[in-house]
Design a protein around this motif. Structure first.
Motif, PDB file in Angstrom:
ATOM      1  N   THR A  73       0.819  -1.212   0.000  1.00 24.37           N
ATOM      2  CA  THR A  73       0.000   0.000   0.000  1.00 24.37           C
ATOM      3  C   THR A  73       0.855   1.265   0.000  1.00 24.37           C
ATOM      4  N   ASP A  76       0.880   3.265  -3.407  1.00 20.20           N
ATOM      5  CA  ASP A  76      -0.394   3.957  -3.599  1.00 20.20           C
ATOM      6  C   ASP A  76      -0.483   5.185  -2.697  1.00 20.20           C
ATOM      7  N   GLY A  77       0.009   5.062  -1.465  1.00 22.82           N
ATOM      8  CA  GLY A  77      -0.005   6.186  -0.539  1.00 22.82           C
ATOM      9  C   GLY A  77       0.859   7.336  -1.028  1.00 22.82           C
ATOM     10  N   ARG A  79       1.550   7.987  -4.188  1.00 19.00           N
ATOM     11  CA  ARG A  79       0.882   8.576  -5.353  1.00 19.00           C
ATOM     12  C   ARG A  79      -0.257   9.488  -4.933  1.00 19.00           C
ATOM     13  N   ALA A  80      -0.868   9.219  -3.803  1.00 20.86           N
ATOM     14  CA  ALA A  80      -2.026   9.979  -3.353  1.00 20.86           C
ATOM     15  C   ALA A  80      -1.652  11.325  -2.733  1.00 20.86           C
ATOM     16  N   VAL A  81      -0.380  11.542  -2.438  1.00 20.10           N
ATOM     17  CA  VAL A  81       0.045  12.808  -1.843  1.00 20.10           C
ATOM     18  C   VAL A  81      -0.090  13.902  -2.886  1.00 20.10           C
ATOM     19  N   PRO A  82      -0.873  14.951  -2.588  1.00 21.98           N
ATOM     20  CA  PRO A  82      -1.050  16.014  -3.587  1.00 21.98           C
ATOM     21  C   PRO A  82       0.229  16.836  -3.766  1.00 21.98           C
ATOM     22  N   GLN A  94       4.609  15.606   5.438  1.00 24.75           N
ATOM     23  CA  GLN A  94       3.394  14.830   5.382  1.00 24.75           C
ATOM     24  C   GLN A  94       3.792  13.377   5.562  1.00 24.75           C
ATOM     25  N   ILE A  96       3.356   9.461   5.509  1.00 26.77           N
ATOM     26  CA  ILE A  96       2.622   8.427   4.784  1.00 26.77           C
ATOM     27  C   ILE A  96       2.540   7.213   5.700  1.00 26.77           C
TER      28      ILE A  96
END
Length: 118
Positions: A73, A76-77, A79-82, A94, A96
């Motif tokens: 995971t 995916d985590g 990639r999800a960081v803006p 930030q 993860i």
């Protein structure tokens, strides 16, 4: 060094590894390996490897599994960081979250890996 596979390509025998020291990513490439496609390094595998720097790039060598599919995971985590449009560096981090998967995949047993790695 210990790291987690963030990306891999079994056909080309390449992988990108997030390193335990949180430094630069390490790149692994060895097209002559005798792994079959289903036993090559997968996203989320935790590996131990030797690292060297060549032309300002970290290269991984001799990867060995520590745990398979432990951090699937994580990619995916990340990639999800803006990302901000201007990529401004902030003063805060930030985090993860890293959570291990509940059970390893059955297709890669420790004995299978030992046999293939010699």
């Amino acid at each position: 060094m210990i790291g987690i596979i963030l990306w891999s390509d079994a056909a080309d025998r390449k992988a990108v590894i997030w390193c335990e020291d949180q430094g630069d990513l390490a790149y692994f490439s060895d097209p002559d390996l005798t792994y079959s496609d289903d036993t090559f390094l997968d996203v989320g595998d935790v590996v131990e490897f030797e690292v060297k720097t060549q032309r300002n790039m970290r290269l991984a060598a001799n990867p060995r599994w520590i745990k398979q599919n432990a951090g699937s995971t994580l990619a995916d985590g990340l990639r999800a960081v803006p990302m901000t449009q201007d990529h401004v560096i902030s003063n805060t981090a930030q985090v993860i979250p890293f959570r291990a998967e509940p059970a390893p995949r059955a297709r890669h047993t420790r004995e299978d890996v030992k046999k293939r790695l010699g």
